[in-house]
Motif scaffolding. Sequence first.
Motif, PDB file in Angstrom:
ATOM      1  N   UNK A  83      71.480  18.484  29.625  1.00  0.00           N
ATOM      2  CA  UNK A  83      71.707  16.826  29.921  1.00  0.00           C
ATOM      3  C   UNK A  83      71.317  15.966  30.910  1.00  0.00           C
ATOM      4  N   UNK A  84      71.976  16.218  31.690  1.00  0.00           N
ATOM      5  CA  UNK A  84      71.747  15.517  33.660  1.00  0.00           C
ATOM      6  C   UNK A  84      69.892  15.820  34.109  1.00  0.00           C
ATOM      7  N   UNK A  85      69.657  17.063  33.238  1.00  0.00           N
ATOM      8  CA  UNK A  85      68.092  17.658  34.331  1.00  0.00           C
ATOM      9  C   UNK A  85      66.990  16.604  32.747  1.00  0.00           C
ATOM     10  N   UNK A  86      67.302  16.393  31.949  1.00  0.00           N
ATOM     11  CA  UNK A  86      66.431  15.267  30.903  1.00  0.00           C
ATOM     12  C   UNK A  86      67.058  14.105  31.339  1.00  0.00           C
ATOM     13  N   UNK A  87      68.070  13.417  31.230  1.00  0.00           N
ATOM     14  CA  UNK A  87      68.653  12.073  31.915  1.00  0.00           C
ATOM     15  C   UNK A  87      67.461  11.811  33.682  1.00  0.00           C
ATOM     16  N   UNK A  88      67.332  12.835  34.455  1.00  0.00           N
ATOM     17  CA  UNK A  88      66.642  12.513  35.554  1.00  0.00           C
ATOM     18  C   UNK A  88      64.784  12.110  34.890  1.00  0.00           C
ATOM     19  N   UNK A  89      64.814  13.025  33.830  1.00  0.00           N
ATOM     20  CA  UNK A  89      63.225  13.594  34.312  1.00  0.00           C
ATOM     21  C   UNK A  89      62.466  12.149  32.982  1.00  0.00           C
ATOM     22  N   UNK A  90      63.710  11.959  31.916  1.00  0.00           N
ATOM     23  CA  UNK A  90      63.512  10.662  31.283  1.00  0.00           C
ATOM     24  C   UNK A  90      62.965   9.293  32.164  1.00  0.00           C
ATOM     25  N   UNK A  91      64.339   9.191  33.492  1.00  0.00           N
ATOM     26  CA  UNK A  91      63.691   8.515  34.367  1.00  0.00           C
ATOM     27  C   UNK A  91      62.591   8.138  35.254  1.00  0.00           C
ATOM     28  N   UNK A  92      62.156   9.619  35.392  1.00  0.00           N
ATOM     29  CA  UNK A  92      61.254   9.769  36.548  1.00  0.00           C
ATOM     30  C   UNK A  92      61.807  10.086  37.899  1.00  0.00           C
ATOM     31  N   UNK A  93      62.963  10.928  37.863  1.00  0.00           N
ATOM     32  CA  UNK A  93      63.320  11.410  38.930  1.00  0.00           C
ATOM     33  C   UNK A  93      63.080  12.581  39.000  1.00  0.00           C
ATOM     34  N   UNK A  94      61.738  13.470  38.085  1.00  0.00           N
ATOM     35  CA  UNK A  94      62.511  14.983  38.818  1.00  0.00           C
ATOM     36  C   UNK A  94      63.258  15.773  38.070  1.00  0.00           C
ATOM     37  N   UNK A  95      63.076  16.805  38.447  1.00  0.00           N
ATOM     38  CA  UNK A  95      63.628  17.907  37.932  1.00  0.00           C
ATOM     39  C   UNK A  95      64.663  17.834  39.274  1.00  0.00           C
ATOM     40  N   UNK A  96      66.210  18.342  38.279  1.00  0.00           N
ATOM     41  CA  UNK A  96      67.180  17.823  39.220  1.00  0.00           C
ATOM     42  C   UNK A  96      67.735  19.653  39.599  1.00  0.00           C
TER      43      UNK A  96
END
Length: 96
Positions: A83-96
């Motif tokens: 979920x953290x990775x999906x949220x980051x990708x949605x915000x354009x922050x790339x893979x965490x």
Amino acid sequence: MTAPATDRRIVDRQVGRNAQLFAQATGELGTPAERFPYVRILVSLIETAHPEWSQAPHKARQVAELAVTLSGGALDADEVADVVRVRDEERGLGAA
């Protein structure tokens, strides 16, 4: 009858008791699909409480481990990290 002191202990004061209760209740939901929207909210609460983790190389794992601790072990760390990775990708922050 009151709950033992260990049941009332706040795990992370920055996140708070309400988020801890929320994490515990979320962990009681039956399926990942049922938990998903609530895990997103929990992740948001943790990220808000710990902005210093936003650029951490292992942010997804840090957030997931705290969420599992807050839930008393009821949540799955891999599920939360996803979920953290999906949220980051949605915000354009790339893979965490």
